[in-house]
Scaffold this motif. Sequence first.
Motif, PDB file in Angstrom:
ATOM      1  N   GLU A 100      -5.093  -1.011  -6.816  1.00  0.00           N
ATOM      2  CA  GLU A 100      -5.621  -0.172  -7.920  1.00  0.00           C
ATOM      3  C   GLU A 100      -4.859  -0.664  -9.199  1.00  0.00           C
ATOM      4  O   GLU A 100      -3.771  -0.446  -9.313  1.00  0.00           O
TER       5      GLU A 100
ATOM      6  N   GLU B 238      -0.820  -4.698  -3.489  1.00  0.00           N
ATOM      7  CA  GLU B 238      -1.893  -3.927  -2.484  1.00  0.00           C
ATOM      8  C   GLU B 238      -1.537  -2.558  -3.060  1.00  0.00           C
ATOM      9  O   GLU B 238      -2.575  -1.766  -2.390  1.00  0.00           O
TER      10      GLU B 238
ATOM     11  N   ARG C 139       0.796  -1.240  -0.052  1.00  0.00           N
ATOM     12  CA  ARG C 139       0.127  -0.070   0.140  1.00  0.00           C
ATOM     13  C   ARG C 139       0.805   1.205  -0.053  1.00  0.00           C
ATOM     14  O   ARG C 139       1.960   1.355   0.674  1.00  0.00           O
TER      15      ARG C 139
ATOM     16  N   GLY D  30      -9.695  -4.770  -3.887  1.00  0.00           N
ATOM     17  CA  GLY D  30      -9.284  -3.987  -4.710  1.00  0.00           C
ATOM     18  C   GLY D  30      -9.975  -3.863  -5.953  1.00  0.00           C
ATOM     19  O   GLY D  30     -10.855  -4.359  -6.200  1.00  0.00           O
TER      20      GLY D  30
ATOM     21  N   GLU E 184      -6.765  -6.133  -1.066  1.00  0.00           N
ATOM     22  CA  GLU E 184      -7.432  -5.157  -0.635  1.00  0.00           C
ATOM     23  C   GLU E 184      -6.826  -3.774  -0.794  1.00  0.00           C
ATOM     24  O   GLU E 184      -5.616  -3.705  -0.579  1.00  0.00           O
ATOM     25  N   GLY E 185      -7.388  -2.872  -1.326  1.00  0.00           N
ATOM     26  CA  GLY E 185      -6.990  -1.523  -1.464  1.00  0.00           C
ATOM     27  C   GLY E 185      -5.889  -1.182  -3.098  1.00  0.00           C
ATOM     28  O   GLY E 185      -5.662  -0.166  -3.253  1.00  0.00           O
TER      29      GLY E 185
END
Length: 131
Positions: A56, A36, A19, A71, A53-54
């Motif tokens: 793009e 991520e 992230r 995501g 998750e998260g």
Amino acid sequence: MSRREETSNPGSINAVLGRGSSFEGKLNFEGTVRIEGKFGGEIHTSDTLVIGEGAEVKAEIFAGTVIVSGGRVTGNIRAKTLIELEKEARVYGSLESPAVKIDRGVIFEGTCKMEKLDEPKLKPVASVEKA
């Protein structure tokens, strides 16, 4: 143990694009990679890609197995073995694989084609002409 727990085991992941990170270009790898963060471009592997998750991801993906466990993916996904879309995943593009699993709660907008990717297609049977 769910598929998500299996792929979350740090010992089984070869690399992570975490992230807050972003990468654009062409990604080739062996083993299992988890994304991520943000990624744009192309991804090529005969192994496993996990989109967490998260994430793009705006990419054309060619892999052995693709697991989208959250995501957003915009682009086509082509997998030789399996595409798995877990709840809360958002996928916009075409899916092509011999096996596809879509959980309840997934947002999927696109087309889905299920067939083996490694085998050449059968040639049509030639018609017999009458003399």
